[in-house]
Design a protein around this motif. Structure first.
Motif, PDB file in Angstrom:
ATOM      1  N   ALA A  87      11.716 -21.617  11.423  1.00 20.41           N
ATOM      2  CA  ALA A  87      12.119 -20.873  10.218  1.00 20.41           C
ATOM      3  C   ALA A  87      13.175 -19.811  10.525  1.00 20.41           C
ATOM      4  N   TRP A  88      13.031 -19.132  11.665  1.00 22.44           N
ATOM      5  CA  TRP A  88      14.003 -18.086  11.989  1.00 22.44           C
ATOM      6  C   TRP A  88      15.378 -18.700  12.237  1.00 22.44           C
ATOM      7  N   ARG A  90      16.418 -21.563  10.968  1.00 25.21           N
ATOM      8  CA  ARG A  90      16.945 -22.003   9.671  1.00 25.21           C
ATOM      9  C   ARG A  90      17.578 -20.842   8.922  1.00 25.21           C
ATOM     10  N   ALA A  91      16.929 -19.678   8.979  1.00 26.96           N
ATOM     11  CA  ALA A  91      17.486 -18.509   8.276  1.00 26.96           C
ATOM     12  C   ALA A  91      18.841 -18.138   8.865  1.00 26.96           C
ATOM     13  N   ARG A  92      18.959 -18.236  10.181  1.00 26.29           N
ATOM     14  CA  ARG A  92      20.246 -17.897  10.803  1.00 26.29           C
ATOM     15  C   ARG A  92      21.338 -18.890  10.393  1.00 26.29           C
ATOM     16  N   ARG A  94      21.404 -20.893   7.747  1.00 27.02           N
ATOM     17  CA  ARG A  94      21.733 -20.728   6.327  1.00 27.02           C
ATOM     18  C   ARG A  94      22.614 -19.494   6.108  1.00 27.02           C
ATOM     19  N   ALA A  95      22.315 -18.407   6.809  1.00 36.46           N
ATOM     20  CA  ALA A  95      23.120 -17.191   6.634  1.00 36.46           C
ATOM     21  C   ALA A  95      24.565 -17.445   7.083  1.00 36.46           C
ATOM     22  N   GLN A  98      26.269 -19.436   4.502  1.00 38.22           N
ATOM     23  CA  GLN A  98      26.527 -18.653   3.286  1.00 38.22           C
ATOM     24  C   GLN A  98      27.621 -17.607   3.468  1.00 38.22           C
ATOM     25  N   ARG A 145      28.695 -13.201  15.058  1.00 31.27           N
ATOM     26  CA  ARG A 145      27.385 -13.839  15.117  1.00 31.27           C
ATOM     27  C   ARG A 145      27.355 -15.005  16.103  1.00 31.27           C
TER      28      ARG A 145
ATOM     29  N   VAL B  57      12.879  -7.520  10.232  1.00 28.67           N
ATOM     30  CA  VAL B  57      11.508  -7.988  10.406  1.00 28.67           C
ATOM     31  C   VAL B  57      11.036  -7.538  11.783  1.00 28.67           C
ATOM     32  N   GLN B  60      11.208  -9.376  15.299  1.00 31.14           N
ATOM     33  CA  GLN B  60      11.997 -10.603  15.208  1.00 31.14           C
ATOM     34  C   GLN B  60      13.498 -10.353  15.112  1.00 31.14           C
ATOM     35  N   GLY B  61      13.896  -9.394  14.289  1.00 32.94           N
ATOM     36  CA  GLY B  61      15.323  -9.134  14.150  1.00 32.94           C
ATOM     37  C   GLY B  61      15.701  -8.906  12.709  1.00 32.94           C
ATOM     38  N   ALA B  62      16.941  -9.202  12.399  1.00 32.08           N
ATOM     39  CA  ALA B  62      17.478  -8.911  11.068  1.00 32.08           C
ATOM     40  C   ALA B  62      17.920 -10.190  10.387  1.00 32.08           C
ATOM     41  N   LEU B  63      17.512 -10.337   9.134  1.00 36.17           N
ATOM     42  CA  LEU B  63      17.934 -11.471   8.319  1.00 36.17           C
ATOM     43  C   LEU B  63      19.030 -11.012   7.362  1.00 36.17           C
ATOM     44  N   THR B  64      20.024 -11.859   7.168  1.00 39.86           N
ATOM     45  CA  THR B  64      21.122 -11.521   6.264  1.00 39.86           C
ATOM     46  C   THR B  64      21.319 -12.641   5.249  1.00 39.86           C
ATOM     47  N   ALA B  68      19.398 -16.914   2.077  1.00 41.43           N
ATOM     48  CA  ALA B  68      18.721 -17.264   3.329  1.00 41.43           C
ATOM     49  C   ALA B  68      17.454 -16.435   3.496  1.00 41.43           C
ATOM     50  N   GLU B  71      14.799 -17.979   1.237  1.00 41.24           N
ATOM     51  CA  GLU B  71      14.232 -19.208   1.825  1.00 41.24           C
ATOM     52  C   GLU B  71      13.251 -18.854   2.954  1.00 41.24           C
ATOM     53  N   TRP B  72      13.624 -17.876   3.775  1.00 40.04           N
ATOM     54  CA  TRP B  72      12.752 -17.483   4.884  1.00 40.04           C
ATOM     55  C   TRP B  72      11.444 -16.908   4.352  1.00 40.04           C
ATOM     56  N   GLU B  75       9.306 -19.728   3.167  1.00 41.36           N
ATOM     57  CA  GLU B  75       8.775 -20.601   4.220  1.00 41.36           C
ATOM     58  C   GLU B  75       7.685 -19.936   5.050  1.00 41.36           C
ATOM     59  N   THR B  76       7.734 -18.617   5.146  1.00 41.35           N
ATOM     60  CA  THR B  76       6.857 -17.948   6.113  1.00 41.35           C
ATOM     61  C   THR B  76       5.809 -17.034   5.491  1.00 41.35           C
TER      62      THR B  76
END
Lengths: 212, 212
Positions: A87-88, A90-92, A94-95, A98, A145, B57, B60-64, B68, B71-72, B75-76
């Motif tokens: 999942a992590w 996938r989030a990366r 997708r980001a 996007q 990134r 999070v 874990q780190g940072a979601l952007t 995305a 979706e995360w 999923e989680t």
């Protein structure tokens, strides 16, 4: 499947690559964007936005929005996965996708540039500078990134996926607008890895039947 | 979790609604967009784009990128699902969300409007007309898709999901720019259904600690 697209549409290009990676073929219907064919009634009936790509699936209907199409292909069709298993990851991915599909491409696509010219009276050099500005802004973040440990030969690890599918077409646009790509060595290395793959080559604009 | 956002950012607003629907709380850090706080070094270290939202999070780190992030979360995290159980339905909901997140919001957000003013010398009435044009173009297509059988009290069936999370904040922007929303009765009906839910109310800009 029938893919309504246009050889130069970078959003349709993403879907062409995905089909190739999955080993799928679709009949292509060209919707000439400069002639406005994407807004023809028969296409609007499939896709009320009048944008490409639209993917018609026999017996099911029409899919729109390239990222949604990619997710659907990945969820339902066999072949290599376009998204990572975790999942992590996938989030990366997708980001990354996007960054391009939300924050670069829509701001520099044809309909927006036409508005700048026709409604706002901007001259071509200012319009080209606009496109280069948003492409450079997004690619700089994308390049940063690609320094993350999760990156590999491709945007995420050593297999191509959804982020790569968005990146390669965007670089095609970048070159058309005369962007300097030298500040993005990691991006260029990923692009080279992608362009070595047959699915990426076959999806390129110049390889399409409607190429000019 | 820590949500870096801004009360008026419609992309951060999407994530606030999702957290509320899931019954999750996040500490909010305000990044004042007009003061450029989203580009502060500590935020750029988390999100090289320097945009909001960013969801940190722990461990874990940072979601952007808001989609995305959604979706995360889906999923989680436990709680009601933001996407339908079937692949075709997911494709429809993602496409609706992307009409807004790709083809409306990025073209009318603050950084783009600032470029029109500063670099292109456009006056405020022309800039407002630009925003209204892209919002109306996208909402007209969105309205058409709400006539599809899959629509219900909400954008997809009778439970709120990812498309609704994008629609309600976009309507907030539409009103700020003075858009006429009367051509979109289906959209307004969905919005009314959303606004009856506590998660949507609690996520509204005026309910945020950094609201002005």
């Amino acid at each position: 499947m029938i893919l309504h697209g246009y050889f130069r549409s970078s959003a349709a290009w993403r879907v062409r690559i995905a089909l190739g990676l999955k080993g799928l073929t679709a009949r292509q219907v060209s919707r000439h964007l400069r002639k406005g064919e994407q807004a023809a009634p028969d296409h609007l009936a499939l896709n009320p936005q009048g944008l490409v790509p639209t993917l018609e699936v026999a017996g099911q209907g029409a899919l729109t929005q390239s990222l949604a199409v990619l997710e659907w292909l990945d969820e339902t069709q066999p072949g290599p996965r376009l998204l990572p298993a975790d999942a992590w990851g996938r989030a990366r991915v997708r980001a990354l996708a996007q960054i391009i599909a939300c924050d670069i491409h829509p701001i520099q696509n044809l309909r927006v540039l036409q508005y700048l010219k026709r409604e706002m009276g901007q001259e071509q050099p200012a319009i080209d500078a606009w496109a280069r500005h948003w492409i450079a802004t997004g690619l700089a973040a994308f390049e940063a990134r690609l320094a993350e440990p999760a990156a590999g030969r491709f945007c995420h690890g050593d297999v191509p996926g959804m982020a790569d599918l968005c990146l390669v077409p965007q670089l095609g646009n970048a070159r058309r607008f005369g962007c300097d790509l030298s500040p993005y060595p990691r991006i260029l290395a990923v692009e080279a890895a992608c362009r070595a793959l047959p699915a990426f080559m076959a999806a390129a604009p110049e390889a399409q039947p409607d190429a000019e």
